[in-house]
Design a protein around this motif. Structure first.
Motif: not given
Ligand code: CDP
Length: 224
Positions: A14, A18, A36, A41, A87, A90, A96, A122-123, A149, A172, A176, A179
């Protein structure tokens, strides 16, 4: 023959930058962009709105399965409360699985006739697009990410207390990374960028040079 579709995966924790990077790359190289995190969210927000506990795997999976693309347009997705719920949902394997096809389809056939796609999450490099042409993994210390943030939230007019933002980011990160399904991890072939000492322009510069090479190779492959 036109150039081959290129796919760029941008992963990281987070507030690692990105979104800022991905948007700039997409604009510069005529690529479609998919945040993504916004999909998770949207599921997290819908679960909260339904008065359901985000840890309820069956309810969260049902909501994810019924998700429509216009859910990404709604308000209230960027709040800390929604991020925390995102999160939690997720971490649910059914959630997923329900969201996998949409993301892969976006990468394979980017909307708007674009030359390819940038996906951030994230993935992306590990699960969604393991064959991406370029994989970037952005990192930064929790303290640097929390101050980024907090100022982002303040710019949007939300109250943000640094200590609370830091605690929520750490929680978070832990969820993340810990898991079992698609944890936050750099792919073996990802290029890692530590952004503690790099501003957005410096990160863009590095990523842009890498992307330019890939775009050129795709162009040549298309011509031959
Ligand atoms: O903007 P920020 O980086 O805070 O979070 P986000 O990218 O909007 O993602 C929110 C939550 O979604 C993350 O904390 C992950 O748990 C989940 N996520 C995920 O599991 N896999 C992804 N490809 C993107 C987000």
């Amino acid at each position: 023959m036109s150039a081959r579709n290129i796919i760029i995966a941008v992963d990281g924790p987070a507030a690692s930058g990105k979104g800022t990077l991905s948007r700039r790359l997409a604009t510069q190289y005529n690529l479609a962009y998919l945040d993504t995190g916004l999909i998770y969210r949207a599921v997290g927000r819908a679960v909260l709105d339904a008065g359901t506990n985000p840890g309820d795997a069956v309810a969260a999976t049902k909501i994810a399965e019924a998700m429509q693309p216009d859910a990404l347009e709604r308000d209230g997705l960027r709040t800390e409360e929604t991020g925390a719920a995102a999160s939690e949902v997720a971490a649910v394997p059914g959630v997923r699985a329900a969201l996998l096809d949409f993301q892969r389809r976006f990468a394979a056939t980017p909307p708007g006739g674009k030359a390819g796609a940038v996906l951030d999450g994230r993935d992306i490099g590990t699960v969604i697009c393991p064959d991406a042409d370029l994989k970037l993994f952005l990192m930064a210390s929790p303290e640097v990410r929390a101050s980024r943030r907090a100022s982002e939230l303040r710019d949007r007019g939300e109250a943000a207390i640094y200590d609370a933002v830091l605690a929520s980011l750490k929680a978070r990160d832990e969820r993340d990374s810990g898991r079992s399904e698609a944890p936050l991890l750099p792919a073996d072939d990802a290029i890692r960028l530590d952004t503690d000492a790099l501003d957005a322009d410096a990160v863009f510069q590095i990523a842009s040079e890498l992307t330019a090479k890939i775009a050129e190779a795709a162009d040549e492959a298309g011509r031959s």
